[in-house]
Design a protein around this motif. Structure first.
Motif, PDB file in Angstrom:
ATOM      1  N   THR A   1       0.840  -1.085  -0.112  1.00 26.54           N
ATOM      2  CA  THR A   1      -0.222   0.040   0.064  1.00 26.54           C
ATOM      3  C   THR A   1       0.881   1.268  -0.045  1.00 26.54           C
ATOM      4  N   ALA A   2       0.289   2.140  -0.703  1.00 28.87           N
ATOM      5  CA  ALA A   2       1.042   3.495  -0.902  1.00 28.87           C
ATOM      6  C   ALA A   2       0.083   4.676  -0.786  1.00 28.87           C
ATOM      7  N   THR A   3       0.660   5.860  -0.384  1.00 21.35           N
ATOM      8  CA  THR A   3      -0.216   7.092  -0.538  1.00 21.35           C
ATOM      9  C   THR A   3       0.417   8.153  -1.506  1.00 21.35           C
ATOM     10  N   GLY A   4      -0.185   8.801  -2.047  1.00 20.84           N
ATOM     11  CA  GLY A   4       0.216   9.910  -2.811  1.00 20.84           C
ATOM     12  C   GLY A   4      -0.889  10.551  -3.809  1.00 20.84           C
ATOM     13  N   ARG A   5      -0.061  11.217  -4.757  1.00 19.51           N
ATOM     14  CA  ARG A   5      -0.970  12.017  -5.869  1.00 19.51           C
ATOM     15  C   ARG A   5      -0.622  11.281  -7.106  1.00 19.51           C
ATOM     16  N   TYR A   6      -1.551  11.114  -7.961  1.00 18.46           N
ATOM     17  CA  TYR A   6      -1.273  10.594  -9.341  1.00 18.46           C
ATOM     18  C   TYR A   6      -0.639  11.733 -10.349  1.00 18.46           C
ATOM     19  N   GLY A   7       0.161  11.269 -10.994  1.00 23.54           N
ATOM     20  CA  GLY A   7       0.905  12.328 -11.951  1.00 23.54           C
ATOM     21  C   GLY A   7       0.967  11.911 -13.434  1.00 23.54           C
ATOM     22  N   ARG A   8       1.992  11.645 -13.941  1.00 17.95           N
ATOM     23  CA  ARG A   8       1.967  11.461 -15.517  1.00 17.95           C
ATOM     24  C   ARG A   8       1.219   9.877 -15.723  1.00 17.95           C
ATOM     25  N   GLN A   9       0.495   9.801 -16.824  1.00 14.37           N
ATOM     26  CA  GLN A   9      -0.100   8.622 -17.265  1.00 14.37           C
ATOM     27  C   GLN A   9       0.509   8.052 -18.653  1.00 14.37           C
ATOM     28  N   LEU A  10       0.812   6.981 -18.548  1.00 16.92           N
ATOM     29  CA  LEU A  10       1.295   6.195 -19.692  1.00 16.92           C
ATOM     30  C   LEU A  10       0.582   5.011 -20.014  1.00 16.92           C
ATOM     31  N   LEU A  11       0.815   4.611 -21.385  1.00 20.56           N
ATOM     32  CA  LEU A  11       0.199   3.365 -21.804  1.00 20.56           C
ATOM     33  C   LEU A  11       1.264   2.446 -21.943  1.00 20.56           C
ATOM     34  N   VAL A  12       1.047   0.930 -21.668  1.00 17.90           N
ATOM     35  CA  VAL A  12       1.757   0.026 -22.084  1.00 17.90           C
ATOM     36  C   VAL A  12       1.347  -0.991 -23.094  1.00 17.90           C
ATOM     37  N   PRO A  13       1.627  -0.960 -24.434  1.00 25.64           N
ATOM     38  CA  PRO A  13       0.873  -1.754 -25.461  1.00 25.64           C
ATOM     39  C   PRO A  13       1.366  -2.968 -25.411  1.00 25.64           C
ATOM     40  N   ASP A  14       0.587  -3.679 -26.354  1.00 24.02           N
ATOM     41  CA  ASP A  14       0.825  -5.287 -26.483  1.00 24.02           C
ATOM     42  C   ASP A  14       0.669  -6.129 -25.375  1.00 24.02           C
ATOM     43  N   ARG A  15       0.011  -5.799 -24.432  1.00 26.66           N
ATOM     44  CA  ARG A  15      -0.228  -6.893 -23.309  1.00 26.66           C
ATOM     45  C   ARG A  15      -1.556  -7.700 -23.415  1.00 26.66           C
ATOM     46  N   GLU A  16      -1.296  -8.977 -23.243  1.00 26.90           N
ATOM     47  CA  GLU A  16      -2.383  -9.858 -23.492  1.00 26.90           C
ATOM     48  C   GLU A  16      -3.057 -10.190 -21.891  1.00 26.90           C
ATOM     49  N   LEU A  17      -4.348 -10.267 -22.150  1.00 21.79           N
ATOM     50  CA  LEU A  17      -5.159 -10.633 -20.667  1.00 21.79           C
ATOM     51  C   LEU A  17      -6.183 -11.517 -21.138  1.00 21.79           C
ATOM     52  N   ASP A  18      -6.555 -12.828 -20.721  1.00 23.17           N
ATOM     53  CA  ASP A  18      -7.495 -13.626 -21.035  1.00 23.17           C
ATOM     54  C   ASP A  18      -7.608 -13.994 -22.464  1.00 23.17           C
ATOM     55  N   GLY A  19      -6.453 -14.167 -23.003  1.00 26.28           N
ATOM     56  CA  GLY A  19      -6.336 -14.424 -24.344  1.00 26.28           C
ATOM     57  C   GLY A  19      -6.671 -13.207 -25.345  1.00 26.28           C
ATOM     58  N   ARG A  20      -6.762 -12.005 -25.022  1.00 23.86           N
ATOM     59  CA  ARG A  20      -7.069 -11.035 -26.034  1.00 23.86           C
ATOM     60  C   ARG A  20      -5.813 -10.061 -25.617  1.00 23.86           C
ATOM     61  N   ARG A  21      -5.493  -9.262 -27.098  1.00 22.26           N
ATOM     62  CA  ARG A  21      -4.574  -8.238 -26.726  1.00 22.26           C
ATOM     63  C   ARG A  21      -5.092  -6.888 -26.526  1.00 22.26           C
ATOM     64  N   GLY A  22      -4.358  -6.149 -25.476  1.00 20.55           N
ATOM     65  CA  GLY A  22      -4.656  -4.751 -25.094  1.00 20.55           C
ATOM     66  C   GLY A  22      -3.382  -4.317 -24.674  1.00 20.55           C
ATOM     67  N   TYR A  23      -3.634  -3.393 -23.852  1.00 19.75           N
ATOM     68  CA  TYR A  23      -2.765  -2.461 -23.103  1.00 19.75           C
ATOM     69  C   TYR A  23      -3.182  -1.959 -21.813  1.00 19.75           C
ATOM     70  N   TYR A  24      -1.888  -1.789 -20.955  1.00 22.95           N
ATOM     71  CA  TYR A  24      -2.016  -1.413 -19.803  1.00 22.95           C
ATOM     72  C   TYR A  24      -2.270   0.198 -19.352  1.00 22.95           C
ATOM     73  N   VAL A  25      -3.009   0.543 -18.505  1.00 22.22           N
ATOM     74  CA  VAL A  25      -3.091   1.944 -18.118  1.00 22.22           C
ATOM     75  C   VAL A  25      -2.067   2.217 -16.856  1.00 22.22           C
ATOM     76  N   LEU A  26      -1.047   2.605 -17.020  1.00 26.62           N
ATOM     77  CA  LEU A  26      -0.051   3.073 -15.980  1.00 26.62           C
ATOM     78  C   LEU A  26       0.014   4.532 -15.815  1.00 26.62           C
ATOM     79  N   THR A  27      -0.074   4.690 -14.315  1.00 28.71           N
ATOM     80  CA  THR A  27      -0.013   6.049 -14.048  1.00 28.71           C
ATOM     81  C   THR A  27       0.799   6.022 -12.708  1.00 28.71           C
ATOM     82  N   LEU A  28       1.903   7.239 -12.657  1.00 29.76           N
ATOM     83  CA  LEU A  28       2.738   7.238 -11.821  1.00 29.76           C
ATOM     84  C   LEU A  28       2.217   7.900 -10.456  1.00 29.76           C
TER      85      LEU A  28
END
Length: 260
Positions: free
Chosen positions: A76-103
């Motif tokens: 667990t961590a506490t703070g404020r969200y900053g820059r948001q990035l996308l992580v492409p070409d990630r598979e989940l449950d047999g489907r292709r997609g992307y992660y939503v990554l926020t710092l």
């Protein structure tokens, strides 16, 4: 007919066979034990992931640096969200997609990469939900930094602005203007309709290619043992046939001399 077995040549052959067969069986059994050990480790890792999900979350600083013992633990961590990035070409449950990554900018000054969820399709910043504003406390599975090339992790070069191929401090240091933890977490409950990303097993554990190599080596050593036995019987048979032919030739010569 079998007196040739007492010759020095056959003494050497017999000693070699008596030593080679136990050695091959021992090596095959050892490789099999290595494979069984990796299977057991894989089972323990799977059980540990399930256990970690039900453990009480601990502060991030208590679980760093990430290793096999802390990977997958609830942090667990506490703070404020900053820059948001996308992580492409990630598979989940047999489907292709992307992660939503926020710092997440923490009180310690560093930023913690937080995978807030997964979306299907090609990476599109317009479809990625915005991060909550203000102070937030996040809870999720702690993960070690990724290395490009491992488990389909993409390289950093050639990606559009706002995307990263790997979730690691080395990849993110050039994309954000602040220090980044050498670790990341994936939320247990994804934000805004996204799917939660399950935690990965620690690196170098479980049923990897080396485990199946051990299984293959097991078969090879037992095949070697069988080959040694086969060759011994084949040499024995040839020697017996040669001895029989020699005796028959000698008898024929004696009969011919008597007739003359």
């Amino acid at each position: 007919m079998y007196r040739f077995l007492l010759t020095p040549r056959w003494w050497g052959i017999n000693v070699f066979v008596l030593l080679a067969i136990p050695f091959c069986v021992f090596m095959g059994s050892w490789q099999l034990s290595r494979f069984e050990g990796r299977v057991q480790d894989h089972r323990k890792e799977s059980e540990q992931v399930t256990t970690d999900r039900h453990e009480a979350a601990r502060p991030l600083r208590e679980l760093l640096p990430v290793d096999k013992a802390t990977s997958g633990k609830q942090a667990t961590a506490t703070g404020r969200y900053g820059r948001q990035l996308l992580v492409p070409d990630r598979e989940l449950d047999g489907r292709r997609g992307y992660y939503v990554l926020t710092l997440l900018r923490t009180d310690g000054g560093k930023a913690l990469p937080v995978v807030r969820g997964w979306l299907p399709g090609s990476a599109d910043a317009a479809k990625a939900p915005a991060a909550p504003a203000g102070d937030v406390t996040v809870t999720g599975a702690l993960q070690a930094s990724e290395t490009p090339g491992d488990d389909g992790v993409g390289a950093q070069s050639g990606l559009p602005s706002g995307q990263t191929g790997a979730i690691s401090s080395a990849a993110l240091v050039n994309l954000v203007p602040y220090d980044v933890y050498d670790a990341w977490i994936t939320l247990d409950r994804a934000d805004s309709g996204m799917k939660a990303v399950p935690a990965k097993a620690p690196a170098n554990s479980g049923l990897d290619l080396k485990a199946f190599q051990n299984l293959g080596y097991t078969g090879e050593w037992f095949v070697f043992a069988g080959f040694v036995v086969f060759m011994w019987f084949r040499l024995l048979r040839r020697e017996v046939e040669s001895a029989r032919d020699a005796e028959m030739g000698l008898v024929a010569a004696e009969e011919q001399s008597v007739t003359v």
